[in-house]
Structure formats: structure tokens, C-alpha cells
Design a protein around this motif. Structure first.
Motif, PDB file in Angstrom:
ATOM      1  N   GLN A   1     -17.634   2.371  -3.434  1.00 15.88           N
ATOM      2  CA  GLN A   1     -17.248   3.469  -4.370  1.00 15.88           C
ATOM      3  C   GLN A   1     -17.152   2.966  -6.161  1.00 15.88           C
ATOM      4  OE1 GLN A   1     -13.808   5.699  -3.459  1.00 15.88           O
ATOM      5  NE2 GLN A   1     -13.770   6.557  -5.938  1.00 15.88           N
ATOM      6  N   TYR A   2     -16.871   1.142  -6.265  1.00  9.25           N
ATOM      7  CA  TYR A   2     -16.305   0.996  -7.530  1.00  9.25           C
ATOM      8  C   TYR A   2     -17.680  -0.162  -7.277  1.00  9.25           C
ATOM      9  CZ  TYR A   2     -13.031   3.736  -8.223  1.00  9.25           C
ATOM     10  OH  TYR A   2     -12.046   5.108  -8.120  1.00  9.25           O
ATOM     11  N   SER A   3     -19.053   0.055  -6.845  1.00 15.26           N
ATOM     12  CA  SER A   3     -19.320  -1.305  -6.745  1.00 15.26           C
ATOM     13  C   SER A   3     -19.931  -1.879  -8.752  1.00 15.26           C
ATOM     14  CB  SER A   3     -20.515  -0.661  -6.102  1.00 15.26           C
ATOM     15  OG  SER A   3     -21.517  -0.463  -6.614  1.00 15.26           O
ATOM     16  N   ASN A   4     -19.892  -0.776  -9.077  1.00 21.16           N
ATOM     17  CA  ASN A   4     -20.017  -1.213 -10.727  1.00 21.16           C
ATOM     18  C   ASN A   4     -19.608  -1.078 -11.459  1.00 21.16           C
ATOM     19  OD1 ASN A   4     -22.736  -2.012 -10.374  1.00 21.16           O
ATOM     20  ND2 ASN A   4     -23.496   0.459 -10.161  1.00 21.16           N
ATOM     21  N   SER A   5     -17.529  -1.014 -11.322  1.00 16.87           N
ATOM     22  CA  SER A   5     -16.458  -0.727 -11.895  1.00 16.87           C
ATOM     23  C   SER A   5     -15.059  -2.051 -11.192  1.00 16.87           C
ATOM     24  CB  SER A   5     -16.309   0.662 -12.344  1.00 16.87           C
ATOM     25  OG  SER A   5     -15.570   1.493 -11.632  1.00 16.87           O
ATOM     26  N   VAL A   6     -13.964  -1.480 -11.796  1.00 13.83           N
ATOM     27  CA  VAL A   6     -13.120  -1.816 -11.626  1.00 13.83           C
ATOM     28  C   VAL A   6     -11.499  -0.518 -11.062  1.00 13.83           C
ATOM     29  CG1 VAL A   6     -11.440  -3.552 -11.660  1.00 13.83           C
ATOM     30  CG2 VAL A   6     -13.295  -4.237 -12.404  1.00 13.83           C
ATOM     31  N   PRO A   7     -11.511  -0.593 -10.058  1.00 12.88           N
ATOM     32  CA  PRO A   7     -10.874   0.277  -9.870  1.00 12.88           C
ATOM     33  C   PRO A   7      -9.322   0.229  -9.994  1.00 12.88           C
ATOM     34  CG  PRO A   7     -11.137  -0.623  -7.890  1.00 12.88           C
ATOM     35  CD  PRO A   7     -11.629  -1.548  -8.535  1.00 12.88           C
TER      36      PRO A   7
ATOM     37  N   LEU B   1      -5.620   0.568  -6.128  1.00  8.59           N
ATOM     38  CA  LEU B   1      -6.128  -0.344  -4.777  1.00  8.59           C
ATOM     39  C   LEU B   1      -5.017  -0.136  -3.888  1.00  8.59           C
ATOM     40  CD1 LEU B   1      -6.932  -3.382  -7.711  1.00  8.59           C
ATOM     41  CD2 LEU B   1      -7.873  -2.444  -5.561  1.00  8.59           C
ATOM     42  N   MET B   2      -4.190   0.116  -4.162  1.00 11.33           N
ATOM     43  CA  MET B   2      -3.033   0.103  -3.446  1.00 11.33           C
ATOM     44  C   MET B   2      -2.614   1.855  -2.510  1.00 11.33           C
ATOM     45  SD  MET B   2       0.302  -0.435  -6.216  1.00 11.33           S
ATOM     46  CE  MET B   2       2.144   0.125  -5.420  1.00 11.33           C
ATOM     47  N   SER B   3      -3.684   2.687  -2.706  1.00 16.36           N
ATOM     48  CA  SER B   3      -3.621   4.313  -1.804  1.00 16.36           C
ATOM     49  C   SER B   3      -4.476   3.712  -0.559  1.00 16.36           C
ATOM     50  CB  SER B   3      -4.124   5.410  -3.140  1.00 16.36           C
ATOM     51  OG  SER B   3      -2.741   4.656  -3.930  1.00 16.36           O
ATOM     52  N   ILE B   4      -3.802   4.045   0.466  1.00 16.20           N
ATOM     53  CA  ILE B   4      -4.563   4.727   1.857  1.00 16.20           C
ATOM     54  C   ILE B   4      -4.614   6.280   1.627  1.00 16.20           C
ATOM     55  CG2 ILE B   4      -4.352   4.910   4.020  1.00 16.20           C
ATOM     56  CD1 ILE B   4      -4.954   1.988   2.766  1.00 16.20           C
ATOM     57  N   ARG B   5      -6.263   6.831   1.348  1.00 13.11           N
ATOM     58  CA  ARG B   5      -6.407   8.081   1.434  1.00 13.11           C
ATOM     59  C   ARG B   5      -6.516   8.893   2.821  1.00 13.11           C
ATOM     60  NH1 ARG B   5      -8.030   9.964  -3.247  1.00 13.11           N
ATOM     61  NH2 ARG B   5      -7.962   8.831  -5.066  1.00 13.11           N
ATOM     62  N   PRO B   6      -6.723  10.130   3.094  1.00 12.58           N
ATOM     63  CA  PRO B   6      -7.214  10.388   4.515  1.00 12.58           C
ATOM     64  C   PRO B   6      -8.093   9.859   5.118  1.00 12.58           C
ATOM     65  CG  PRO B   6      -6.940  12.131   2.825  1.00 12.58           C
ATOM     66  CD  PRO B   6      -6.488  11.107   2.141  1.00 12.58           C
ATOM     67  N   GLU B   7      -9.521   9.328   4.227  1.00 15.61           N
ATOM     68  CA  GLU B   7     -10.514   9.487   4.683  1.00 15.61           C
ATOM     69  C   GLU B   7     -10.754   8.130   5.381  1.00 15.61           C
ATOM     70  OE1 GLU B   7     -11.757   9.301  -0.131  1.00 15.61           O
ATOM     71  OE2 GLU B   7     -10.472  10.878   1.602  1.00 15.61           O
ATOM     72  N   ASP B   8      -9.676   7.557   4.507  1.00 18.71           N
ATOM     73  CA  ASP B   8      -8.847   4.826   5.465  1.00 18.71           C
ATOM     74  C   ASP B   8      -9.200   5.784   6.248  1.00 18.71           C
ATOM     75  OD1 ASP B   8     -10.231   4.597   2.957  1.00 18.71           O
ATOM     76  OD2 ASP B   8      -8.325   4.902   1.697  1.00 18.71           O
TER      77      ASP B   8
ATOM     78  N   TYR C   1       0.782  -0.988  -0.237  1.00 13.10           N
ATOM     79  CA  TYR C   1      -0.039  -0.382  -0.110  1.00 13.10           C
ATOM     80  C   TYR C   1       0.565   1.159  -0.220  1.00 13.10           C
ATOM     81  CZ  TYR C   1      -3.986  -3.234   1.296  1.00 13.10           C
ATOM     82  OH  TYR C   1      -4.926  -3.929   1.003  1.00 13.10           O
ATOM     83  N   ILE C   2       0.119   2.340  -0.271  1.00 19.45           N
ATOM     84  CA  ILE C   2       1.165   3.604  -0.272  1.00 19.45           C
ATOM     85  C   ILE C   2       0.480   4.980   0.370  1.00 19.45           C
ATOM     86  CG2 ILE C   2       1.118   5.391  -1.978  1.00 19.45           C
ATOM     87  CD1 ILE C   2       1.400   4.076  -4.001  1.00 19.45           C
ATOM     88  N   LEU C   3       0.557   5.593   1.051  1.00 23.07           N
ATOM     89  CA  LEU C   3      -0.358   6.313   1.969  1.00 23.07           C
ATOM     90  C   LEU C   3       0.232   7.740   1.303  1.00 23.07           C
ATOM     91  CD1 LEU C   3       0.701   5.631   5.651  1.00 23.07           C
ATOM     92  CD2 LEU C   3      -0.846   4.964   4.579  1.00 23.07           C
ATOM     93  N   LEU C   4      -0.937   8.641   0.897  1.00 21.21           N
ATOM     94  CA  LEU C   4      -0.909   9.629  -0.013  1.00 21.21           C
ATOM     95  C   LEU C   4      -0.439  10.004   0.558  1.00 21.21           C
ATOM     96  CD1 LEU C   4      -4.167   9.371  -1.605  1.00 21.21           C
ATOM     97  CD2 LEU C   4      -1.388   8.875  -2.682  1.00 21.21           C
TER      98      LEU C   4
END
Length: 142
Positions: free
Chosen positions: A106-112, A117-124, A57-60
């Protein structure tokens, strides 16, 4: 004949002192005591980045900023019981779980993409930062 045996007790100084006082013979059985200073916030951020990287994972940058603010608050509020790297590890593990839930929603109908997939966002990082002067500890939520 005495055998070679090493026992390491780890804990907060006051609690270790209390433990050693529970039996008059204990202090002489633990003649060497080493105090380790807490990690700095910068060191904790390096630990967080390493833990995330080990899990691919990557921390933004914004995530690191939020984590820095939270760790500074937490260290200030928990002067004698801050758990250092264990606290950071728990935060990273929770952020990864929150990231998975966010991506599913966020991606219920698509693929990120791979980066998403690797990014940890602030809201996480489900943490409450100081909102101005209440002095109340909010801690981790969610």
C-alpha cells in the motif's frame, strides 16, 4: 529419600486419559489431575488485545469484531480440540505478518503514519467467516 519433583502434563482430556492407559503404573504416578476450562470468546479477545499491545499494535474495533466472529465459529467447530490462547497468539502473529505485507504494498512510494503502522485492520486477519449454511470449516487462509 524421595526428591521434590513436579511434572506437569498438559493436553486434551481424552488424549491424556489414553496416555495414562498406555502403562498400568502411570495413573498412580499422576494422582492429581486438574481440568482447566476453555477461555470464553471475551477472554480470548482480551488476550488478543494484550498480545497486540505487548508488540505495540492496536486492534481496530472492526478487527476485534472480525476476530470475535471467527473465534465463535472456531470454538463451535472445534469442540474438543480448540487450542485457546495458543490459537489467538498464532492469529495475532499471522495478522502482524499480513499487516507488514499490506503496508509494503500500500505504501510502496510513501511512508505510513505511526497510527497506520500500529493498527491491525480486519483484512490483516486472513480468516474465512461462515458464508451461509455449508457447515464446512474454512479456517485460516494465506
Amino acid at each position: 529419600m524421595r526428591t521434590q519433583f513436579v511434572l506437569i502434563l498438559a493436553g486434551y482430556p481424552a488424549e491424556i486419559d489414553h496416555f495414562l492407559l498406555t502403562n498400568p503404573g502411570l495413573p498412580s504416578r499422576f494422582p492429581i489431575q486438574i481440568d482447566f476450562p476453555d477461555y470464553t470468546v471475551d477472554q480470548l479477545l482480551q488476550i488478543a488485545e494484550l498480545m497486540a499491545k505487548e508488540r505495540d499494535y492496536i486492534l481496530l474495533p472492526q478487527s476485534l469484531f472480525k476476530l470475535r466472529q471467527h473465534l465463535m465459529q472456531e470454538k463451535q467447530m472445534s469442540l474438543f480440540s480448540f487450542s485457546n490462547a495458543r490459537y489467538v497468539r498464532n492469529m495475532i502473529e499471522k495478522a502482524i505478518r499480513h499487516q507488514a505485507v499490506r503496508l509494503l504494498t500500500q505504501y510502496s512510494n510513501s511512508v505510513p503514519g505511526k497510527l497506520e503502522l500500529m493498527s491491525i485492520r480486519p483484512e490483516d486477519f486472513k480468516v474465512d467467516l461462515p458464508s451461509g449454511g455449508s457447515g464446512r470449516r474454512e479456517g485460516i487462509t494465506g
